[in-house]
Scaffold this active site. Structure first.
Site, PDB file in Angstrom:
ATOM      1  N   CYS A 225       0.850  -1.189   0.000  1.00  0.00           N
ATOM      2  CA  CYS A 225       0.000   0.000   0.000  1.00  0.00           C
ATOM      3  C   CYS A 225       0.881   1.233   0.000  1.00  0.00           C
ATOM      4  O   CYS A 225       2.099   1.153   0.108  1.00  0.00           O
ATOM      5  CB  CYS A 225      -0.876  -0.016   1.248  1.00  0.00           C
ATOM      6  SG  CYS A 225      -1.746  -1.574   1.465  1.00  0.00           S
TER       7      CYS A 225
ATOM      8  N   ARG B 108       1.307   2.136  -5.878  1.00  0.00           N
ATOM      9  CA  ARG B 108       1.599   1.100  -4.889  1.00  0.00           C
ATOM     10  C   ARG B 108       0.353   0.286  -4.550  1.00  0.00           C
ATOM     11  O   ARG B 108       0.448  -0.692  -3.814  1.00  0.00           O
ATOM     12  CB  ARG B 108       2.155   1.719  -3.610  1.00  0.00           C
ATOM     13  CG  ARG B 108       3.416   2.536  -3.805  1.00  0.00           C
ATOM     14  CD  ARG B 108       3.835   3.175  -2.507  1.00  0.00           C
ATOM     15  NE  ARG B 108       4.328   2.159  -1.610  1.00  0.00           N
ATOM     16  CZ  ARG B 108       5.611   1.839  -1.488  1.00  0.00           C
ATOM     17  NH1 ARG B 108       6.498   2.467  -2.220  1.00  0.00           N
ATOM     18  NH2 ARG B 108       5.988   0.881  -0.676  1.00  0.00           N
TER      19      ARG B 108
ATOM     20  N   TRP C 168      -3.574  -1.882  -1.476  1.00  0.00           N
ATOM     21  CA  TRP C 168      -3.538  -3.103  -2.301  1.00  0.00           C
ATOM     22  C   TRP C 168      -3.980  -4.198  -1.343  1.00  0.00           C
ATOM     23  O   TRP C 168      -3.294  -4.496  -0.370  1.00  0.00           O
ATOM     24  CB  TRP C 168      -2.124  -3.380  -2.809  1.00  0.00           C
ATOM     25  CG  TRP C 168      -2.076  -4.538  -3.736  1.00  0.00           C
ATOM     26  CD1 TRP C 168      -2.326  -4.529  -5.085  1.00  0.00           C
ATOM     27  CD2 TRP C 168      -1.755  -5.906  -3.428  1.00  0.00           C
ATOM     28  NE1 TRP C 168      -2.196  -5.785  -5.607  1.00  0.00           N
ATOM     29  CE2 TRP C 168      -1.853  -6.665  -4.616  1.00  0.00           C
ATOM     30  CE3 TRP C 168      -1.405  -6.575  -2.247  1.00  0.00           C
ATOM     31  CZ2 TRP C 168      -1.606  -8.036  -4.668  1.00  0.00           C
ATOM     32  CZ3 TRP C 168      -1.167  -7.944  -2.296  1.00  0.00           C
ATOM     33  CH2 TRP C 168      -1.267  -8.657  -3.500  1.00  0.00           C
TER      34      TRP C 168
ATOM     35  N   ASN D 144       0.689  -0.509   6.159  1.00  0.00           N
ATOM     36  CA  ASN D 144       1.137  -1.257   4.976  1.00  0.00           C
ATOM     37  C   ASN D 144       1.893  -2.486   5.478  1.00  0.00           C
ATOM     38  O   ASN D 144       2.868  -2.352   6.214  1.00  0.00           O
ATOM     39  CB  ASN D 144       2.066  -0.400   4.113  1.00  0.00           C
ATOM     40  CG  ASN D 144       2.626  -1.214   2.943  1.00  0.00           C
ATOM     41  OD1 ASN D 144       2.053  -2.213   2.530  1.00  0.00           O
ATOM     42  ND2 ASN D 144       3.783  -0.788   2.448  1.00  0.00           N
ATOM     43  N   GLY D 145       1.420  -3.674   5.128  1.00  0.00           N
ATOM     44  CA  GLY D 145       2.064  -4.896   5.597  1.00  0.00           C
ATOM     45  C   GLY D 145       1.015  -5.914   5.993  1.00  0.00           C
ATOM     46  O   GLY D 145      -0.168  -5.774   5.642  1.00  0.00           O
TER      47      GLY D 145
ATOM     48  N   GLU E 180       9.800 -12.532 -20.503  1.00  0.00           N
ATOM     49  CA  GLU E 180       9.451 -11.146 -20.178  1.00  0.00           C
ATOM     50  C   GLU E 180       8.305 -10.645 -21.059  1.00  0.00           C
ATOM     51  O   GLU E 180       7.393  -9.962 -20.586  1.00  0.00           O
ATOM     52  CB  GLU E 180      10.675 -10.231 -20.316  1.00  0.00           C
ATOM     53  CG  GLU E 180      10.443  -8.778 -20.000  1.00  0.00           C
ATOM     54  CD  GLU E 180       9.829  -8.508 -18.627  1.00  0.00           C
ATOM     55  OE1 GLU E 180       9.277  -7.410 -18.449  1.00  0.00           O
ATOM     56  OE2 GLU E 180       9.848  -9.421 -17.768  1.00  0.00           O
TER      57      GLU E 180
ATOM     58  N   LYS F  99       4.612  -9.311 -19.674  1.00  0.00           N
ATOM     59  CA  LYS F  99       4.004  -8.030 -20.038  1.00  0.00           C
ATOM     60  C   LYS F  99       2.583  -8.239 -20.557  1.00  0.00           C
ATOM     61  O   LYS F  99       1.646  -7.549 -20.166  1.00  0.00           O
ATOM     62  CB  LYS F  99       4.847  -7.292 -21.088  1.00  0.00           C
ATOM     63  CG  LYS F  99       6.198  -6.824 -20.578  1.00  0.00           C
ATOM     64  CD  LYS F  99       6.152  -5.699 -19.602  1.00  0.00           C
ATOM     65  CE  LYS F  99       6.057  -6.157 -18.199  1.00  0.00           C
ATOM     66  NZ  LYS F  99       7.179  -6.400 -17.365  1.00  0.00           N
TER      67      LYS F  99
ATOM     68  N   GLU G 258       0.289  -9.279 -17.677  1.00  0.00           N
ATOM     69  CA  GLU G 258       0.064  -8.216 -16.685  1.00  0.00           C
ATOM     70  C   GLU G 258      -0.978  -7.207 -17.117  1.00  0.00           C
ATOM     71  O   GLU G 258      -1.822  -6.787 -16.334  1.00  0.00           O
ATOM     72  CB  GLU G 258       1.368  -7.453 -16.432  1.00  0.00           C
ATOM     73  CG  GLU G 258       2.341  -8.123 -15.504  1.00  0.00           C
ATOM     74  CD  GLU G 258       3.485  -7.159 -15.191  1.00  0.00           C
ATOM     75  OE1 GLU G 258       3.384  -6.466 -14.167  1.00  0.00           O
ATOM     76  OE2 GLU G 258       4.430  -7.088 -15.982  1.00  0.00           O
TER      77      GLU G 258
ATOM     78  N   HIS H 207       8.048 -31.168 -25.643  1.00  0.00           N
ATOM     79  CA  HIS H 207       7.974 -32.053 -24.469  1.00  0.00           C
ATOM     80  C   HIS H 207       6.666 -31.859 -23.701  1.00  0.00           C
ATOM     81  O   HIS H 207       6.563 -32.251 -22.543  1.00  0.00           O
ATOM     82  CB  HIS H 207       9.175 -31.806 -23.551  1.00  0.00           C
ATOM     83  CG  HIS H 207      10.486 -32.059 -24.232  1.00  0.00           C
ATOM     84  ND1 HIS H 207      10.932 -33.314 -24.575  1.00  0.00           N
ATOM     85  CD2 HIS H 207      11.422 -31.189 -24.686  1.00  0.00           C
ATOM     86  CE1 HIS H 207      12.103 -33.206 -25.195  1.00  0.00           C
ATOM     87  NE2 HIS H 207      12.418 -31.943 -25.272  1.00  0.00           N
TER      88      HIS H 207
ATOM     89  N   LYS I 257       2.938  -1.651  -8.086  1.00  0.00           N
ATOM     90  CA  LYS I 257       4.289  -1.429  -8.614  1.00  0.00           C
ATOM     91  C   LYS I 257       5.374  -1.957  -7.704  1.00  0.00           C
ATOM     92  O   LYS I 257       6.432  -2.409  -8.146  1.00  0.00           O
ATOM     93  CB  LYS I 257       4.487   0.073  -8.833  1.00  0.00           C
ATOM     94  CG  LYS I 257       5.811   0.442  -9.452  1.00  0.00           C
ATOM     95  CD  LYS I 257       5.904  -0.039 -10.873  1.00  0.00           C
ATOM     96  CE  LYS I 257       7.216   0.199 -11.544  1.00  0.00           C
ATOM     97  NZ  LYS I 257       7.356  -0.490 -12.808  1.00  0.00           N
TER      98      LYS I 257
END
Ligand code: AGP
Length: 566
Positions: free
Chosen positions: A2, A27, A69, A95-96, A450, A454, A457, A473, A561
């Site tokens: 957060c 955040r 968040w 936050n936590g 990567e 993207k 996300e 495989h 983020k």
């Protein structure tokens, strides 16, 4: 993960806190809230969604704010912060994660306390109230006692009467010191335009601001000397403003011709190279995009004859016992606040492992914990989906491994190519709807993973990046008529990857080749002379897929983020 911002001083803190929340909402953007004290009464405003800065409540010299968040409790108004004590005399943001909150809640419930949210946080202001009850000593003493009972991670700001109290344990919190005022925040971004005098709180620190006095104590309650550092970095407008771009993600993608050049400026490079030389083998670690950069680096190092093992930060338990014989570890983090990585670093440093930190945010926890820092120099990255930080890290790793990389040549080439690539990926949107596979070999496995990250996300399309040789495989079973597959080649791996593409094509797959040369088997060709840049068409594709679905690529659902919880 957060965002917390608080103000105490002679001004009305509401606008400062609301604008601060706007700068922190990368955040977490599930809900937000603000509280203050007017006429000795706490007022509070909170709601779901992203911050709007219209003034609420009454003028208040001490004001706290939070952008959430969700970790414990669903996304709704009741679970938004600030949370209040039952007597409405304490408001608190956090936050936590409080690991023992259920036990605390049970004890308080037995004492008659009621809870209106599902959060772990709501137990804290009520625990403070319970410590104040029937006692002469006030809020500050009760706050100190409460901290002793909390287990888990927390960055806290709480207000009661004319006092602002704060504490940090395994969650970032910094203090900005102004003229007869202070700012408490998750990072420096909300107050950097007001003061560059910053106190970086250490683990376990707590304190308060009351009647103009700031007091800080360590985890053993020893009073600490107030020492503010003058920080030199400034948030350049070029990074905090979207300029003419509709989204930060697109702006940050288009910044890469410039950030690639800046990332090559590394005053500590030789020191880092020496540290690596002295180590028989090294570990590379990070999370998400930063881990993907470690994957590419492992390939760069092996070409140099150095064993460099990439490790997911959240999976470090499997390598801890190697720390005794490990001299050097390279960590990668854009934010410098990723909790999984902070835990690895603390354990490694306890075994005298030297930490080389490739980090973007100056002054962040991992920046300060690193023995040697190689700054990414990418400027503030606001889009949740990391883009310019990834390519900056690849350049730094190529410098560290002596890989032939002429950043001016790359920058010039990218300046020419970025627009044509952007037009090309727009043609591909219609080809990609539910599944997408991206394959590569060698360093290109990283570029494939990567690109997939993207796409997942920001467009919520199921994308998988993998080693081209692995497809037959198992995953090949998912290939059917027109299944889109992006093939990213490098000179050394081209032939093998083209064979993999042919295997896919014979199952009806649609091949999009990102390559220096067009191959027969490509149904669509995106020319890219330099493999180290080959993730950029993928970044643009992810962006275009996101907006084609009406999503906001800067604030993808369920993400944030900076991941400050484990
Ligand atoms: C990448 O786009 C994501 N935002 C995420 O995977 C990120 O890379 C990861 O959380 C690591 O963050 P860091 O680089 O700030 O440590």
């Amino acid at each position: 993960m957060c965002g917390i911002i608080a103000y105490a001083g002679e001004k009305d803190g509401r606008e400062i806190v609301l604008k601060g929340l706007k700068k922190l909402d990368y955040r977490g953007y599930d809900s937000w809230g603000i509280a203050g004290i007017s006429e000795e009464k706490i007022w509070l405003h909170k709601t779901t969604g992203t911050v709007n800065t219209d003034l609420v409540g009454g003028p208040s010299n001490i004001t706290i704010g939070h952008t959430r968040w969700a970790t414990t409790g669903r996304v709704n108004k009741a679970n938004a912060h600030p949370q209040l004590s039952n007597d409405n005399k304490i408001a608190l943001v956090h936050n936590g994660i409080i690991d023992n909150y259920l036990k605390i809640k049970d004890n308080l419930t037995r004492k008659g306390y009621e809870f209106s949210s599902e959060t772990d946080t709501e137990t804290i202001p009520n625990l403070i109230q319970s410590h104040m009850e029937g006692k002469k000593e006030g809020f500050i003493e009760a706050f100190r006692e409460t901290l002793k009972e909390l287990q888990g991670s927390y960055a806290i700001a709480a207000i009661n009467n004319n006092t602002l109290a704060f504490a940090r344990q395994d969650s970032p919190l910094v203090i900005g010191v102004g003229e007869k005022e202070i700012y408490i925040a998750s990072d420096t971004s909300p107050f950097l335009d007001k003061t560059n005098k910053v106190i970086f709180l250490d683990e376990g620190d707590w304190g308060y601001y009351k009647d103009g006095e700031l007091a800080i104590f360590d985890s053993k309650d020893n009073k600490k000397e107030i020492k503010a550092e003058e920080i030199k970095w400034q948030q350049e407008d070029e990074h905090t403003k979207k300029q003419d771009f509709p989204h930060y993600m697109l702006k940050e993608i288009y910044e890469q011709p410039n950030t690639i050049l800046k990332s090559a400026e590394q005053p500590n490079l030789e020191e880092a190279k020496q540290a690596i030389k002295e180590s028989s083998e090294i570990f590379l670690t990070g999370s998400g995009t930063s881990y993907n950069a470690c994957l590419a680096a492992s390939s760069f190092f092996s070409k140099q004859g150095k064993r460099a093992t990439p490790i997911l930060a959240s999976e470090h338990q499997d390598i801890e016992h190697f720390f005794d014989n490990t001299k050097t570890m390279i960590i990668v983090s854009q934010s410098g606040e990723t909790a999984d990585l902070i835990e690895v670093v603390d354990k490694a440093k306890a075994k005298d492992v030297r930490i080389i930190g490739i980090i973007n945010v100056p002054g962040s926890t991992l920046w300060r914990k690193s023995d040697i820092v190689l700054g990414m120099n990418a400027g503030q990255e606001i889009g949740v989906a990391s883009t310019k930080a990834y390519t900056a890290t690849l350049i730094i790793f190529s410098k560290l491994t002596g890989k032939q990389t002429n950043e001016q040549e790359l920058s010039n080439y990218l300046t020419q190519k970025i627009k044509p690539w952007h037009s090309q990926v727009k043609e591909l949107i219609k080809k990609i709807n539910k599944d997408l596979f991206i394959i590569g070999r060698g360093e290109a496995v990283s570029y494939a993973k990567e690109t997939a990250l993207k796409v997942k996300e920001v467009s919520y399309i199921r994308a998988e990046g993998m080693a081209g040789g692995e497809l037959k495989h198992g995953t090949l079973a998912l290939i059917e008529e027109n299944t889109p597959v992006i093939a990213i080649t490098t000179p050394k791996t081209r032939q093998d990857l083209v064979n993999n593409a042919l295997e896919i094509r014979s199952r009806g797959g649609y091949i999009i080749g990102i390559d220096k040369e067009k191959q027969e088997c490509y149904d669509y060709f995106i020319p890219c002379k330099y493999p180290i840049l080959s993730v950029i068409p993928g970044q643009l594709l992810a962006y275009e897929l996101s907006i084609s679905k009406g999503y906001n690529p800067d604030k993808p659902r369920n993400l944030a983020k900076s991941v400050t919880v484990k």
